[in-house]
Design a protein around this motif. Structure first.
Motif, short mmCIF file in Angstrom:
data_model
loop_
_atom_site.label_atom_id
_atom_site.label_comp_id
_atom_site.label_asym_id
_atom_site.label_seq_id
_atom_site.Cartn_x
_atom_site.Cartn_y
_atom_site.Cartn_z
N MET A 6 0.84 -1.20 0.00
CA MET A 6 0.00 0.00 0.00
C MET A 6 0.88 1.25 0.00
O MET A 6 0.65 2.19 -0.76
CB MET A 6 -0.90 0.00 1.23
CG MET A 6 -1.65 1.32 1.46
SD MET A 6 -2.94 1.61 0.23
CE MET A 6 -4.20 0.49 0.83
N LEU A 7 1.92 1.23 0.83
CA LEU A 7 2.85 2.37 0.86
C LEU A 7 3.64 2.46 -0.44
O LEU A 7 3.94 3.56 -0.91
CB LEU A 7 3.82 2.24 2.04
CG LEU A 7 3.19 2.24 3.44
CD1 LEU A 7 4.29 2.27 4.50
CD2 LEU A 7 2.26 3.43 3.62
N THR A 8 3.98 1.31 -1.02
CA THR A 8 4.69 1.31 -2.31
C THR A 8 3.87 2.00 -3.38
O THR A 8 4.36 2.85 -4.13
CB THR A 8 5.02 -0.14 -2.74
OG1 THR A 8 5.84 -0.76 -1.75
CG2 THR A 8 5.74 -0.15 -4.08
N LEU A 9 2.59 1.64 -3.46
CA LEU A 9 1.74 2.25 -4.48
C LEU A 9 1.42 3.70 -4.17
O LEU A 9 1.36 4.54 -5.07
CB LEU A 9 0.44 1.46 -4.63
CG LEU A 9 0.51 0.21 -5.51
CD1 LEU A 9 -0.88 -0.36 -5.74
CD2 LEU A 9 1.16 0.49 -6.85
N LEU A 10 1.23 4.02 -2.89
CA LEU A 10 1.03 5.42 -2.52
C LEU A 10 2.26 6.23 -2.92
O LEU A 10 2.14 7.34 -3.45
CB LEU A 10 0.79 5.54 -1.01
CG LEU A 10 -0.60 5.16 -0.49
CD1 LEU A 10 -0.61 5.21 1.03
CD2 LEU A 10 -1.66 6.08 -1.07
#
Length: 527
Positions: free
Chosen positions: A346-350
């Motif tokens: 999720m943080l990677t895509l954010l």
């Protein structure tokens, strides 16, 4: 996902991002700070910012989904991303762009082109193209992040779009390019680690590299009949040469992004943020490794998702997502990866979305503030920065509206189309301006207009994917497309518009009066 844990992870992430943006805001004092980070950026920050801007949710979600549909043939795009997007861009284009930009005092990409040819029209025309075309790219990046949030947290897609837009707009408006690049470097580091783990874990789940790849090869008989009819042969083999499937993969997906990267305004301006060529040389290795892991992982995992879904459900990826390939990567992550990694991804895509969106919005804002407002009205100063910030807000709103309106499976196509429009409009002028002193103002204007008009005409009247959807050709001529004979309906505009733009630029330059040697000496001093 546990909402409490997710909330804590995201809160910590945004606190860190907010602090980095605050540090950048404290260091932003002048227009040069706001536009090109004072030309003193560290090579590591510059390389990660370039890479994180280049690789967005469009690459991870959109092109990962394309890989789930087309297979490993898209790995040729990784080759072009590294050779063209990093090595040629940094070593050949970057050094000249940095030095000439400094000589001319350029702070934006359109201003670089305008001052190279001593032409205000080129500057504000380029600024208008960026301001009106880039929302297409920004909107598909927003969609990529929102699709993952929708799938993972089970919140409304429209709400996810709105949240992403507000967050990115906040620190771009305040921090300028420093805020963008500092947060890019942090987000790029998160993206690199997240994607490296995804690659290793995917192969581990599927029995190792050889077993996984062989399993993908064995799925060839499951290629849908409609795909086989247009040239698809499997996920580890290339489409039939000259078939519609081949033209879409090669001309739109591979060439559209692989070549179009050289004319991306948000990437070209990065070269003007470092103080010497040494920084660019040092950035090549970091940028190359980053792009290799990011794009290679997205394309390999997207392809191998077919193996995982077939083993689990008896269906290939496109069938699992009911035709919307933008959902292949989000569903694969949520079903195949351990729960704790879902939080990390999720943080990677954010990070991927925010790093690209921030640069896009910054470039759109500077295009309207610096390249249109200042150029046309001959005004400078604090009001220009205010106009820039207002332009950023309008850019966010336009991208948000498009995000609501665009159909499914649009992320990769939207990215390729924008890259192609930029290549058609800017590449011939940019290349000739950097490497051929004989290029004239008339040649540059003619090449830019020829490329832009041809690209738009092809999109509206010839290229079936866009012409049929937009309906302009149908309304004006009574036909969905004007050329029905193969391969024209599936030939991407970049294949026609870019060569034509180069021919027009060169021919008109040779037929027009050469530029003044004194002005050229100033532009090329020390190059």
């Amino acid at each position: 996902m546990d909402i409490l844990i997710l909330s804590i992870v995201i809160l910590l992430y945004f606190l860190i991002i907010g602090y980095v943006g605050y540090v950048a805001w404290r260091g932003t004092k002048t227009s040069e700070d706001y536009m090109v980070a004072g030309r003193k950026t560290h090579p590591y920050i510059m390389a990660l910012s370039y890479g994180a801007t280049f690789i967005s949710t469009a690459a991870i979600v959109g092109f990962g989904g394309i890989a789930g549909q087309f297979g490993m043939g898209i790995l040729w795009l990784v080759f072009l991303n590294i050779i063209v997007g990093i090595f040629i861009a940094f070593v050949l284009f970057g050094k000249r762009t940095r030095k000439m930009g400094h000589n001319m005092g350029s702070l934006t990409f359109p201003e670089f082109l305008g001052r190279r040819f001593n032409c205000k029209f080129i500057q504000y025309f380029a600024g208008l193209i960026i301001f009106f075309a880039m929302p297409l790219y920004a909107s598909v990046v927003l969609i990529g992040a929102a699709r993952f949030i929708e799938t993972t947290i089970k919140i409304d897609f429209n709400l996810a779009l709105l949240i992403m837009a507000i967050i990115v707009a906040a620190y771009v408006v305040l921090g300028g390019i420093k805020g963008v690049m500092y947060t890019d470097a942090l987000q790029g580091s998160i993206m690199f680690l997240g994607m490296l783990f995804l690659l290793v874990t995917t192969y581990y789940l599927l029995g190792g590299v050889n077993t996984a790849n062989q399993s993908l090869t064995n799925l060839a008989p499951l290629v849908p009949a409609q795909v086989s009819a247009v040239g698809g042969t499997g996920w580890t083999s290339f489409p039939v040469l000259g078939s519609p499937w081949w033209w879409t993969l090669v001309s739109t997906i591979i060439l559209g992004v692989g070549i179009g990267v050289l004319a991306q305004p948000q990437l070209a301006v990065r070269f003007m943020t470092v103080k010497s060529n040494r920084e660019l040389n040092r950035a090549v290795l970091v940028g190359g490794l980053f792009i290799f892991i990011m794009t290679g992982t997205a394309y390999i995992v997207g392809s191998l998702s077919n193996v995982y879904f077939f083993q689990q459900t008896g269906q290939i990826a496109v069938q699992v997502v009911e035709g919307n390939i933008d959902r292949i990567i989000p569903i694969f992550i949520n079903q195949a990866m351990p729960e704790w990694f879902t939080y990390i991804f999720m943080l990677t895509l954010l990070s991927a979305a925010m790093s690209t969106l921030s640069s896009q919005f910054h470039v759109q804002g500077t295009s309207i503030g610096r390249d249109v407002y200042e150029t046309i009205l001959s005004k400078t100063g604090d009001r220009s920065i205010l106009i820039t910030r207002i332009g950023i807000l309008f850019s966010v709103i336009i991208a948000l509206v498009l995000g609501y309106l665009l159909p499914g499976s649009i992320i990769a196509l939207g990215t390729s189309l924008f890259f192609g429009i930029c290549a058609a409009a800017f590449l011939s002028v940019f290349v000739c301006g950097l490497f051929w002193k004989r290029t004239t103002r008339a040649g540059a204007i003619a090449g830019m207009l020829a490329g832009t008009i041809t690209s738009l005409f092809w999109l509206f009247f010839i290229y079936k994917k866009t012409a049929a959807s937009l309906g302009i050709s149908q309304a004006l001529t009574g036909q969905d497309i004007l050329l029905t004979n193969m391969p024209w309906p599936v030939v991407d505009p970049i294949v026609v518009a870019v060569p034509l733009a180069f021919v027009v630029t060169i021919v008109v330059s040779l037929l027009s009066k050469p530029p003044e040697p004194k002005y050229l000496d100033k532009c090329f001093e020390g190059v």
